[in-house]
Design a protein around this motif. Structure first.
Motif, PDB file in Angstrom:
ATOM      1  N   LEU A 296       5.645 -21.146  27.610  1.00  6.24           N
ATOM      2  CA  LEU A 296       4.486 -20.475  27.863  1.00  6.24           C
ATOM      3  C   LEU A 296       4.528 -19.099  27.925  1.00  6.24           C
ATOM      4  O   LEU A 296       5.677 -18.744  28.539  1.00  6.24           O
ATOM      5  N   VAL A 297       3.565 -18.335  27.233  1.00  4.91           N
ATOM      6  CA  VAL A 297       3.442 -17.120  27.414  1.00  4.91           C
ATOM      7  C   VAL A 297       2.193 -16.741  28.085  1.00  4.91           C
ATOM      8  O   VAL A 297       1.199 -16.936  27.567  1.00  4.91           O
ATOM      9  N   THR A 298       2.283 -15.862  29.209  1.00  6.85           N
ATOM     10  CA  THR A 298       0.972 -15.749  30.104  1.00  6.85           C
ATOM     11  C   THR A 298       1.046 -14.401  30.415  1.00  6.85           C
ATOM     12  O   THR A 298       2.156 -13.701  30.401  1.00  6.85           O
ATOM     13  N   ASP A 299      -0.196 -13.902  31.009  1.00  9.13           N
ATOM     14  CA  ASP A 299      -0.348 -12.724  31.768  1.00  9.13           C
ATOM     15  C   ASP A 299       0.066 -12.825  33.248  1.00  9.13           C
ATOM     16  O   ASP A 299       0.484 -14.097  33.599  1.00  9.13           O
ATOM     17  N   GLN A 300      -0.177 -11.748  34.033  1.00  7.24           N
ATOM     18  CA  GLN A 300       0.425 -11.854  35.433  1.00  7.24           C
ATOM     19  C   GLN A 300      -0.657 -12.708  36.125  1.00  7.24           C
ATOM     20  O   GLN A 300      -0.324 -13.115  37.332  1.00  7.24           O
ATOM     21  N   GLN A 301      -1.775 -12.811  35.503  1.00  6.14           N
ATOM     22  CA  GLN A 301      -2.741 -13.719  36.359  1.00  6.14           C
ATOM     23  C   GLN A 301      -2.864 -15.203  35.864  1.00  6.14           C
ATOM     24  O   GLN A 301      -3.504 -16.020  36.061  1.00  6.14           O
ATOM     25  N   GLY A 302      -1.667 -15.670  35.063  1.00  4.78           N
ATOM     26  CA  GLY A 302      -1.422 -16.654  34.359  1.00  4.78           C
ATOM     27  C   GLY A 302      -2.453 -17.279  33.271  1.00  4.78           C
ATOM     28  O   GLY A 302      -2.093 -18.645  33.074  1.00  4.78           O
ATOM     29  N   GLU A 303      -3.142 -16.371  32.758  1.00  8.19           N
ATOM     30  CA  GLU A 303      -3.964 -16.901  31.714  1.00  8.19           C
ATOM     31  C   GLU A 303      -2.976 -16.686  30.335  1.00  8.19           C
ATOM     32  O   GLU A 303      -2.205 -15.635  30.193  1.00  8.19           O
ATOM     33  N   PRO A 304      -3.080 -17.734  29.516  1.00  9.53           N
ATOM     34  CA  PRO A 304      -2.161 -17.867  28.362  1.00  9.53           C
ATOM     35  C   PRO A 304      -2.490 -16.721  27.388  1.00  9.53           C
ATOM     36  O   PRO A 304      -3.809 -16.320  27.264  1.00  9.53           O
ATOM     37  N   ILE A 305      -1.708 -16.208  26.648  1.00  8.02           N
ATOM     38  CA  ILE A 305      -1.730 -15.237  25.630  1.00  8.02           C
ATOM     39  C   ILE A 305      -1.526 -16.037  24.230  1.00  8.02           C
ATOM     40  O   ILE A 305      -0.429 -16.291  24.019  1.00  8.02           O
ATOM     41  N   ALA A 306      -2.503 -15.900  23.531  1.00 12.13           N
ATOM     42  CA  ALA A 306      -2.372 -16.724  22.053  1.00 12.13           C
ATOM     43  C   ALA A 306      -1.867 -15.372  20.972  1.00 12.13           C
ATOM     44  O   ALA A 306      -2.001 -14.583  21.103  1.00 12.13           O
ATOM     45  N   ASN A 307      -1.152 -16.116  20.130  1.00 18.11           N
ATOM     46  CA  ASN A 307      -0.759 -15.105  19.092  1.00 18.11           C
ATOM     47  C   ASN A 307       0.450 -14.092  19.560  1.00 18.11           C
ATOM     48  O   ASN A 307       0.467 -13.312  18.973  1.00 18.11           O
ATOM     49  N   ALA A 308       0.974 -14.479  20.536  1.00 15.49           N
ATOM     50  CA  ALA A 308       2.150 -13.554  20.888  1.00 15.49           C
ATOM     51  C   ALA A 308       3.167 -13.980  19.971  1.00 15.49           C
ATOM     52  O   ALA A 308       3.395 -14.927  19.428  1.00 15.49           O
ATOM     53  N   THR A 309       4.194 -13.018  19.862  1.00 18.39           N
ATOM     54  CA  THR A 309       5.241 -13.076  19.196  1.00 18.39           C
ATOM     55  C   THR A 309       6.649 -13.334  19.599  1.00 18.39           C
ATOM     56  O   THR A 309       6.684 -12.687  20.710  1.00 18.39           O
ATOM     57  N   ILE A 310       7.193 -14.558  19.325  1.00 18.68           N
ATOM     58  CA  ILE A 310       8.563 -14.955  19.817  1.00 18.68           C
ATOM     59  C   ILE A 310       9.694 -14.367  18.957  1.00 18.68           C
ATOM     60  O   ILE A 310       9.648 -14.854  17.644  1.00 18.68           O
TER      61      ILE A 310
END
Length: 408
Positions: A296-310
């Motif tokens: 999972l890729v999230t911000d510091q508040q635990g919200e998911p980040i869509a379309n992040a690049t791996i």
């Protein structure tokens, strides 16, 4: 489908694990018109080409946008990756129109026309089939990771690229010894995931009861697989606009073509043996989706980040996270330097290990907010001119005070 349901109900632990931990999508037929035509003729009267085209005359497998040629043309102009992406390449706008057409021809010695290949322009156009549009929409809707299209009339596994890159467009590279299993063919452009595609292809071919027994030659011609049962599409049957190339360059999905057997229309009394030949291969191939890394890729508040690049170090082909911030990346065993990046966030890098046993390694990322977005906004309000530094102790002029107030 019947096998999976029955074995699941009977408590088969392998099938239960596969069904419980995998989202499995099955498309019974991409070309039902062609199937009906071939079924009526039967095994005796049918031939290899019968049923290959739709009722309207489309070869659906080659009816997709030719993104590979577009990518290579952009590489020639040095536009990759700053102005032209090498992953998740968008579908050309002209292809999405209602009356869109596709010029047909092999990616072999021709010239590119609007991202498509044409051997002897002008070429008669193909329209974009309704089945093709439906499959492209299906791919965009679902974050597929691994796919296979099952065909007949041959007995091998084919993997991308299917498009042959003309020699004149191949970038200069240092000479290297030819692969043990592939000819040193300058028109064979390997994908950045070439080793992974070979692993996936071998996982199917090696588990098949007869696919690697090619001592009698191929089904119709010489054996193009060097007794391995696998081949790169451009070496065996080069063609532009294939579903496999499109899937690789437009989505996160690694897709291969699996040719189940030499007889394209086996008799009913032969179906059980054909099933036995391919049963273990199908299960083994499906299990490969759980090889590599996931997370999972999230911000510091635990919200998911869509379309992040791996980004995986050493593999020049990235993927994106799904709407829930989750991702899956098939990788061969080894240790990888992986980074996650997203607009408005600082990138995060970590080392992830992939093991030989089935089971993807969990590799999560937490991204912190970046100040660059706010800095760019302030620069834009200042006309992208240098911002004058405020010297402590010196009073600001009314004009400077007004500019500062506008920026804040």
């Amino acid at each position: 489908m019947q096998f999976l349901c029955k074995e699941y109900q009977d408590g088969n632990p392998r099938v239960r694990s596969l069904v419980t931990e995998t989202r499995i999508h099955l498309l019974p037929s991409l070309n039902p018109d062609g199937y009906e035509l071939a079924r009526e003729a039967g095994s005796e009267l049918g031939n290899w080409a019968l049923g290959h085209w739709t009722e309207e005359g489309y070869d659906l497998f080659e009816n997709f946008p030719d993104l590979a040629s577009a990518l290579w043309a952009a590489e020639e102009r040095r536009l990759v990756p700053h102005k032209f992406p090498n992953y998740h390449i968008p579908i050309p706008e002209h292809y999405l129109t209602e009356d869109a057409t596709v010029s047909h021809g092999m990616g072999h010695g021709g010239r590119a026309v609007m991202g498509r290949w044409c051997l002897m322009p002008p070429c008669p156009p193909w329209q974009v089939a309704v089945e093709t549009r439906a499959v492209m929409a299906w791919m965009d809707k679902n974050p597929f990771v691994l796919g296979a299209n099952l065909q007949g009339g041959e007995k091998l596994v084919s993997y991308p690229f299917d498009t042959a890159r003309p020699v004149s467009e191949t970038p200069a590279a240092a000479p290297h010894p030819p692969d043990d299993y592939e000819d040193d063919n300058p028109e064979l452009q390997e994908t950045p995931d070439h080793a992974i595609f070979r692993w996936l292809a071998i996982s199917y071919a090696s588990a098949h009861l007869t696919m690697t027994e090619t001592f009698r030659g191929g089904c119709h011609t010489q054996d193009m697989t060097n007794a391995m049962g696998i081949v790169q599409g451009a070496k065996w049957h080069p063609r532009a606009g294939s579903m496999n190339d499109f899937s690789y360059l437009h989505t996160n999905c690694l897709e291969l073509s699996i040719y189940l057997g030499c007889d394209k229309f086996p008799h009913e009394n032969e179906l059980q043996q054909e099933w036995e030949n391919n049963k273990e291969s199908l299960l083994t191939f499906m299990e490969q989706v759980h090889r590599g890394i996931k997370g999972l890729v999230t911000d510091q508040q635990g919200e998911p980040i869509a379309n992040a690049t791996i980004v995986v170090g050493g593999i020049n082909h990235n993927i994106k996270t799904a709407s829930g911030g989750d991702y899956w990346r098939i990788l061969n065993p080894g240790e990888y330097r992986v980074s996650a990046r997203a607009e408005g966030y600082n990138p995060s890098v970590k080392t992830c290990s992939v093991f030989y046993d089935i089971g993807a390694t969990q590799c999560n990322f937490v991204l912190s907010r970046s100040n660059w977005k706010r800095i760019r906004e302030i620069m834009a309000m200042n006309g992208n001119r240098p911002i004058r530094r405020i010297v402590p102790g010196r009073p600001m002029t009314p004009r400077e005070r007004m500019r500062l107030r506008m920026r804040l």
